[in-house]
Design a protein around this motif. Structure first.
Motif, PDB file in Angstrom:
ATOM      1  N   PRO A 253      35.651  36.677  70.829  1.00  8.93           N
ATOM      2  CA  PRO A 253      35.817  36.615  69.372  1.00  8.93           C
ATOM      3  C   PRO A 253      37.175  37.136  68.909  1.00  8.93           C
ATOM      4  O   PRO A 253      37.668  38.139  69.394  1.00  8.93           O
ATOM      5  CB  PRO A 253      34.692  37.514  68.848  1.00  8.93           C
ATOM      6  CG  PRO A 253      33.685  37.546  69.950  1.00  8.93           C
ATOM      7  CD  PRO A 253      34.468  37.430  71.223  1.00  8.93           C
ATOM      8  N   LEU A 254      37.774  36.404  67.985  1.00  7.71           N
ATOM      9  CA  LEU A 254      39.048  36.707  67.324  1.00  7.71           C
ATOM     10  C   LEU A 254      40.273  36.561  68.227  1.00  7.71           C
ATOM     11  O   LEU A 254      41.398  36.776  67.759  1.00  7.71           O
ATOM     12  CB  LEU A 254      39.021  38.092  66.682  1.00  7.71           C
ATOM     13  CG  LEU A 254      37.883  38.349  65.692  1.00  7.71           C
ATOM     14  CD1 LEU A 254      37.943  39.784  65.183  1.00  7.71           C
ATOM     15  CD2 LEU A 254      37.924  37.373  64.550  1.00  7.71           C
TER      16      LEU A 254
ATOM     17  N   ILE B   9      42.284  33.598  66.868  1.00  2.61           N
ATOM     18  CA  ILE B   9      42.906  33.917  65.587  1.00  2.61           C
ATOM     19  C   ILE B   9      44.135  34.792  65.810  1.00  2.61           C
ATOM     20  O   ILE B   9      45.181  34.586  65.194  1.00  2.61           O
ATOM     21  CB  ILE B   9      41.888  34.592  64.647  1.00  2.61           C
ATOM     22  CG1 ILE B   9      40.784  33.593  64.284  1.00  2.61           C
ATOM     23  CG2 ILE B   9      42.561  35.130  63.393  1.00  2.61           C
ATOM     24  CD1 ILE B   9      39.631  34.164  63.515  1.00  2.61           C
TER      25      ILE B   9
ATOM     26  N   ASP C  48      35.072  26.887  71.130  1.00  5.14           N
ATOM     27  CA  ASP C  48      35.880  27.991  70.633  1.00  5.14           C
ATOM     28  C   ASP C  48      35.015  28.837  69.718  1.00  5.14           C
ATOM     29  O   ASP C  48      34.550  28.356  68.681  1.00  5.14           O
ATOM     30  CB  ASP C  48      37.096  27.440  69.881  1.00  5.14           C
ATOM     31  CG  ASP C  48      38.061  28.518  69.447  1.00  5.14           C
ATOM     32  OD1 ASP C  48      37.840  29.698  69.785  1.00  5.14           O
ATOM     33  OD2 ASP C  48      39.039  28.169  68.764  1.00  5.14           O
TER      34      ASP C  48
ATOM     35  N   ASP D 172      35.920  31.278  67.904  1.00  3.78           N
ATOM     36  CA  ASP D 172      36.613  31.528  66.635  1.00  3.78           C
ATOM     37  C   ASP D 172      36.379  30.384  65.649  1.00  3.78           C
ATOM     38  O   ASP D 172      36.294  30.617  64.442  1.00  3.78           O
ATOM     39  CB  ASP D 172      38.106  31.728  66.863  1.00  3.78           C
ATOM     40  CG  ASP D 172      38.400  33.021  67.588  1.00  3.78           C
ATOM     41  OD1 ASP D 172      37.580  33.953  67.474  1.00  3.78           O
ATOM     42  OD2 ASP D 172      39.433  33.099  68.269  1.00  3.78           O
TER      43      ASP D 172
END
Length: 179
Positions: free
Chosen positions: A50-51, A54, A125, A127
């Motif tokens: 996660p992240l 980003i 993905d 994200d």
């Protein structure tokens, strides 16, 4: 308060039918955009952290990051409005409506991510799942409460009156009990 969207209420039926048609059209568009095979020489590994994606987008620069994050937020944002429209309920808890809509958008996004694993050139993905769900939640918060309020006012829903403010329940004099 009793719901006023029985089968005999044509405006609610029209909203629900329009919502279903728009929902199906949007999901078809999303399927075309996200489940189309890509001709690429190589494919990146799936992003399951996660992240991480980003952060990588932010490292590319603000313009690229805003573009990629904005695309992720906007892909399923219409679901935040379309799911409540299909439901057709005006008198519902705003928190419950937000939770239902966000959960449904997360499930749609998860389904897309799972289907992408079988499409050549597409990778899952995490994200994208987070951004898609957040986009639907933001759209819901921005549009649905105000829209429901306007529709309630238009259809003659008044403010709720607490039971204590309504006065005493009338009794039948011969029997001495309330109906």
């Amino acid at each position: 308060m009793q719901q006023r969207h029985a089968l005999g209420n044509p405006p609610v039926i029209r909203f629900r039918v329009a919502g279903c048609a728009l929902l199906l059209a949007h999901l078809a568009l999303v399927a075309c955009l996200t489940l189309r095979p890509r001709d690429v020489m190589w494919v990146t590994a799936p992003n399951l952290t996660p992240l991480a994606g980003i952060r990588a987008d932010l490292a590319l620069g603000w313009v690229e990051a805003v573009s990629r994050i904005g695309q992720g937020l906007l892909l399923l944002a219409p679901l935040g409005v379309l799911f409540p429209l299909v439901g057709g309920r005006l008198d519902v808890s705003p928190v419950a409506s937000l939770l239902r809509t966000t959960a449904a958008a997360a499930l749609v996004s998860l389904g897309i991510a799972l289907l992408q694993t079988s499409v050549p050139g597409q990778v899952a993905d995490v994200d994208a799942l987070l951004l898609n769900t957040a986009g639907a939640a933001f759209a819901h918060i921005a549009v649905v409460p105000a829209g429901r309020l306007a529709l309630r006012r238009r259809q003659g829903y008044g403010p709720r009156v607490p039971a204590a403010a309504q006065g005493r329940t009338p009794t039948i004099p011969r029997v001495g009990i309330a109906p």
